[in-house]
Design an enzyme around this catalytic site. Structure first.
Site, PDB file in Angstrom:
ATOM      1  N   SER A 180       0.850  -1.180   0.000  1.00 21.31           N
ATOM      2  CA  SER A 180       0.000   0.000   0.000  1.00 21.31           C
ATOM      3  C   SER A 180       0.892   1.238   0.000  1.00 21.31           C
ATOM      4  CB  SER A 180      -0.887  -0.039   1.242  1.00 21.31           C
ATOM      5  OG  SER A 180      -1.678   1.116   1.347  1.00 21.31           O
TER       6      SER A 180
ATOM      7  N   LYS B 185     -10.382  -7.725   6.926  1.00 23.98           N
ATOM      8  CA  LYS B 185      -9.473  -7.371   8.017  1.00 23.98           C
ATOM      9  C   LYS B 185     -10.040  -8.001   9.277  1.00 23.98           C
ATOM     10  CE  LYS B 185      -7.819  -2.892   6.349  1.00 23.98           C
ATOM     11  NZ  LYS B 185      -8.083  -1.443   6.397  1.00 23.98           N
TER      12      LYS B 185
HETATM   13  O1  SMG Z   1      -0.779  -2.712   6.667  1.00 26.12           O
HETATM   14  O2  SMG Z   1       0.055  -2.427   4.686  1.00 26.12           O
HETATM   15  C1  SMG Z   1      -0.678  -2.092   5.598  1.00 26.12           C
HETATM   16  C2  SMG Z   1      -1.529  -0.870   5.407  1.00 26.12           C
HETATM   17  C3  SMG Z   1      -2.504  -1.105   4.336  1.00 26.12           C
HETATM   18  O3  SMG Z   1      -3.519   0.766   3.322  1.00 26.12           O
HETATM   19  C4  SMG Z   1      -3.529  -0.008   4.242  1.00 26.12           C
HETATM   20  N1  SMG Z   1      -4.452   0.040   5.226  1.00 26.12           N
HETATM   21  O4  SMG Z   1      -7.668   1.296   4.497  1.00 26.12           O
HETATM   22  O5  SMG Z   1      -6.717  -0.483   3.860  1.00 26.12           O
HETATM   23  C5  SMG Z   1      -6.695   0.573   4.491  1.00 26.12           C
HETATM   24  C6  SMG Z   1      -5.487   1.022   5.256  1.00 26.12           C
HETATM   25  C7  SMG Z   1      -5.817   1.341   6.686  1.00 26.12           C
HETATM   26  C8  SMG Z   1      -4.692   1.909   7.421  1.00 26.12           C
HETATM   27  S1  SMG Z   1      -4.132   3.421   6.811  1.00 26.12           S
HETATM   28  C9  SMG Z   1      -3.138   4.106   8.004  1.00 26.12           C
HETATM   29 MG    MG Z   2      -8.686   0.279   2.913  1.00 30.18          MG
END
Ligand code: SMG
Ligand code: MG
Length: 368
Positions: A135, A263
């Site tokens: 991400s 999640k």
């Molecule tokens: O754990 O690699 C990771 C983060 C992945 O983008 C990510 N998570 O909305 O999916 C999502 C976000 C939530 C956390 S953003 C701080």
């Molecule tokens: Mg997300």
């Protein structure tokens, strides 16, 4: 099963780079860990709530309060707090799924370690490694973004997810496609930053052949997501909105989502997460494992879940080094774009106690 003590421990880990999303910028990760002690074994669970209620309504201080005042007393008062019974014991207390998930995971880990069974096997995993996506946060400029994406692709990540928000959507997607080509598995995540009235702007992403757009609208906007889905070619994948298997089914039947980000923390634990996997698999709906910047403790369990057969898309299950210079467990590493599934009992990893102690900001033990 008998629980003799539960520890709540808070740790703080600096991130290797700031992570900016549509709801804020994080430079470190505060984490609440739950350790459950039984006569046979100890178990660990990681609460995925952040310090502030910006991703969802939960936040660390509230999760700790919930655990201390309601969840731990209810579970430890039960004559046989079997992990498969925890959810019904904590059900009278509304909401707070991330807090519930952390406790259930710690109890499950202790129980599985006591029986010598790996979590992956207990959940029904069919693979010994999982493909890793990464991400990528909102950047200050397109050149910065391209540098970051290039280094992740060089490391071997098999899928790129770009965080987007109004004003940072079309340009980053176009730039990544132009520089890295159409073969890169690419998706975007808005973390609820848009409104249905933005449908025309979001439809401009259609020509870029994205795997999906994650959570464009608000957490409670199932009907609006269904409307938006009819206006876009890019599949919608809900994240924040999916808080249980029941909501997942409702969202699918409404046409609000056609892919699901699972999640475990958001849905109350790994057992509910598996239910979502099972119902999606039965209906041919692809799922993937989301991430909440977990330490090695939470990552180990996520990777076990992601090894189930219905997880057909790469998850946000990146290597430890994507987040932390020093992790609290043996770091997860990328091999050939994949992360290995732990095969030791329970979550399959041990916290490195010296590092954990150094990073601990507070700890309390609740004896039962
Ligand atoms: O754990 O690699 C990771 C983060 C992945 O983008 C990510 N998570 O909305 O999916 C999502 C976000 C939530 C956390 S953003 C701080
Ligand atoms: Mg997300």
């Amino acid at each position: 099963m008998k629980i003799t003590a539960v520890e709540l421990r808070r740790v703080e880990l600096p991130l290797v780079a700031p992570f900016r999303t549509s709801f804020g910028t994080q430079t470190s990760r505060e984490v609440l860990l739950v350790r459950v002690v039984t006569p046979e074994a100890e178990g660990w669970g990681e609460c995925v709530a952040f310090s502030e209620p910006l991703y969802s309504s939960e936040y660390i201080e509230a999760a700790a309060d919930m655990l201390r005042r309601f969840l731990i007393p209810a579970v430890t008062a039960h004559p046989d707090p079997d992990p498969y019974r925890i959810a019904s014991v904590t059900a009278p207390f509304k909401g707070h799924r991330m807090a519930k998930a952390a406790l259930e995971t710690a109890v499950l880990d202790a129980e599985l370690r006591g029986r010598g069974v790996p979590l992956a096997r207990a959940l029904g995993a069919t693979r010994d490694r999982v493909p890793a996506g990464v991400s990528v946060g909102i950047m200050n400029s397109i050149p910065d973004l391209l540098d970051t994406v290039r280094s992740y692709l060089d490391e071997g990540y098999l899928r790129i997810k770009l965080k987007i928000e109004p004003g940072w959507d079309l340009a980053p997607v176009r730039a990544v496609r132009e520089h890295f080509g159409d073969d890169v598995l690419l998706q975007v995540d808005a973390n609820a930053a848009y409104r249905l009235a933005d449908a025309r702007q979001l439809a401009k992403l259609d020509p870029f052949d994205l795997l999906l757009i994650e959570q464009p609208l608000g957490e409670e906007d199932l009907r609006e997501h269904a409307e938006l889905a009819r206006l876009l070619r890019t599949p919608i994948c809900l994240d924040e909105s999916i808080t249980s298997a029941k909501v997942a089914v409702d969202a699918l039947l409404l046409g609000a989502t056609s892919v699901i980000n699972i999640k475990p923390g958001r849905v109350g634990g790994y057992l509910e997460a598996k239910r979502i996997h099972d119902v999606c698999q039965a209906h041919g709906v692809p799922v993937w494992c989301g991430g909440m910047l977990e330490t090695g403790i939470g990552r180990a369990a996520n990777v076990a879940l992601a090894a189930l057969p219905g997880f057909t898309l790469p998850g946000d299950t990146s290597a430890s080094g994507r987040y932390y210079a020093t992790d609290i467990t043996t770091p997860f590493v990328l091999r050939d774009g994949h992360i290995e599934v732990p095969n030791a009992p329970g979550i399959g990893v041990e916290p490195r106690l010296d590092i954990l102690d150094d990073l601990t900001t507070s700890a309390e033990v609740i004896k039962t």
